[in-house]
Design an enzyme around this catalytic site. Structure first.
Site, PDB file in Angstrom:
ATOM      1  N   HIS B  12       0.829  -1.219   0.000  1.00  0.00           N
ATOM      2  CA  HIS B  12       0.000   0.000   0.000  1.00  0.00           C
ATOM      3  C   HIS B  12       0.865   1.271   0.000  1.00  0.00           C
ATOM      4  O   HIS B  12       0.509   2.264   0.640  1.00  0.00           O
ATOM      5  CB  HIS B  12      -1.010  -0.032   1.150  1.00  0.00           C
ATOM      6  N   HIS B 196      10.781  -3.776   2.966  1.00  0.00           N
ATOM      7  CA  HIS B 196      11.204  -2.377   2.889  1.00  0.00           C
ATOM      8  C   HIS B 196      11.702  -1.906   4.241  1.00  0.00           C
ATOM      9  O   HIS B 196      11.252  -2.370   5.277  1.00  0.00           O
ATOM     10  CB  HIS B 196      10.126  -1.447   2.334  1.00  0.00           C
TER      11      HIS B 196
HETATM   12 FE   LIG Z   1       2.384   0.819   5.467  1.00  0.00          FE
END
Ligand SMILES: [Fe+2]
Lengths: 136, 303
Positions: B12, B196
């Site tokens: 997202h 990430h």
């Molecule tokens: Fe997030």
């Protein structure tokens, strides 16, 4: 279900990850006002006051002198050390007009261009970056 | 009667919302990311696949919640939610309509099933919730499904364990099954991830091999993902890869076994590896509640 965890071992392991500050409860306590200050920049009227006089705005928040200096210097690694969390600090760099890539790259010692090139080439490899003690 | 017919997982990343909102979604950088969602957009537009309600598992990123209150699991029971102003003005996307009847039913069922949920009646929803809607639906006048936001704390440690997330998914499946209102086709979406790290000198870490192992583990009858400890997410997928525990709520809600209908993986989007998978439950078998209230007919009848 899973075995009960030794909370000290659980938390201690976080210090073994290179170049990473996990946002633990201890950091959340240390950085509470710092993060709430950053959060206040979500409001347009606060952003305007902040941009008009950063020092005066900071004085409204009970930050430590180290936190205050690091905010003024936009020293994000230092802010992480002082309890800052990146999602809150993002309000600060967004107000400066920086994207996540631009702001995040300042913490890596790389130029924005080099950082972007690294990401486009598949990102930073986890090789050797998983554990300080284990060196893997 | 309501039933969960599909589970969808998706990253997202906020930049995807920016790309879609500024018409850059088919350019050289974003094109390969959005192309991976074309299959899903076509699939979800078909009437038999179109959900009436999406239970959308996501995390708030210092938008609706600040450090004042940190709910581990929170469920939105409100009528509607506005896109949050995340510091650069709210996204110009439609308001998100809730489904209070089903949401309150799920909230009550979960609490009796010993998941002590926080209930939210009013909040704004940030990119964690609106970007997945954009990825699946593009830019419609109104979102085609009602949404039950399910917010998970993955910012302040400790977040819930993967196992706990999976078990919450199973409890959600039981709750949806016992809904006695209108007939509803329900989806559950897990969002965030994949690898990430947005902070510190190790920022930019991507681990495609681990991410693909995780995608593999969502398919079939394997339960091995539920025992991955937080430290493994941190070491292998970067500090923000922990968002993937939210995918396990989706996986748990699909029951014993899943089938993959579509899968997409791309590096990078900004600092992040994009992952997306569409899953179908093979049958609707979910383990029964182990709790006293969950097995008590009178308690269940009171919901
Ligand atoms: Fe997030």
């Amino acid at each position: 279900m899973t075995d009960p965890r030794d909370i000290h071992a659980y938390l201690g392991a976080f210090d073994d990850i290179p170049g990473t500050r996990v946002y633990t409860a201890a950091r959340a306590r240390q950085g509470y006002h710092l993060n709430q200050f950053a959060m206040s920049l979500m409001k347009a009227e606060n952003r305007a006051r902040w941009l008009a006089d950063e020092r005066a705005y900071l004085n409204e928040w009970p930050l430590t002198p180290e936190q205050r200096d690091a905010v003024l210097a936009r020293d994000y690694n230092r802010l992480l050390d002082l309890g800052g969390n990146i999602y809150f600090l993002s309000k600060l760099f967004s107000t400066d007009g920086l994207s996540f890539v631009q702001a995040v790259s300042t913490m890596t010692g790389m130029s924005v261009e080099d950082y972007k090139a690294m990401m486009d080439a598949g990102g930073r490899s986890p090789e050797g970056m998983r554990s300080i003690k284990g060196k893997y | 009667m309501a039933r969960i017919t599909a589970g969808i997982a998706s990253s997202h990343v906020p930049l995807l919302g920016v790309a879609a909102d500024t018409g850059k979604d088919r350019d050289a950088y974003f094109g390969p990311i959005f192309e991976g969602y074309d299959w899903t957009r076509a699939w979800i537009a078909q009437s038999e696949n179109k959900p009436d309600v999406v239970i959308l598992v996501y995390n708030d990123h210092a938008s609706a919640f600040d450090m004042k209150i940190i709910p581990t699991f929170a469920i939105g029971c409100g009528e509607r939610y506005k896109p949050a102003d995340e510091g650069w003005g709210p996204r110009r996307v439609p308001d998100v309509e809730g489904h209070p009847d089903l949401a309150w039913h799920i909230a009550q069922s979960l609490i009796l099933d010993e998941f002590d949920m926080t209930i939210i009646n009013e909040m704004d929803v940030d990119h964690g919730l609106t970007v997945p809607l954009t990825m699946m639906y593009g830019a419609p006048e109104a979102w085609p499904a009602k949404v039950i936001p399910l917010a998970v704390n993955v910012v302040t440690y400790p977040p819930p364990s993967g196992n706990r997330c999976w078990a919450l998914g199973e409890a959600i499946a039981r709750a949806v099954k016992s809904f006695d209102g209108e007939d509803l086709n329900v989806h559950i979406w897990g969002t965030g991830g994949m690898s990430h790290q947005l902070q510190g000198p190790r920022a930019g870490l991507i681990n495609a091999e681990w991410d693909n192992m995780f995608l593999d583990g969502l398919v079939g009858a394997s339960q091995k993902l539920r025992s991955i400890p937080h430290i493994e997410y941190l070491r292998e997928t970067g500090s923000e890869g922990i968002e993937m525990v939210m995918w396990l709520i989706m996986r748990g809600a699909l029951g014993r076994e899943t089938k993959a209908l579509h899968r997409h993986y791309h590096v990078p989007c900004s600092n992040t590896a994009i992952g997306h998978i569409v899953l179908e439950p093979v049958d609707d078998r979910v383990p029964p509640s182990a709790t006293i209230e969950g097995n008590d007919a009178a308690a269940q009848a009171a919901i």
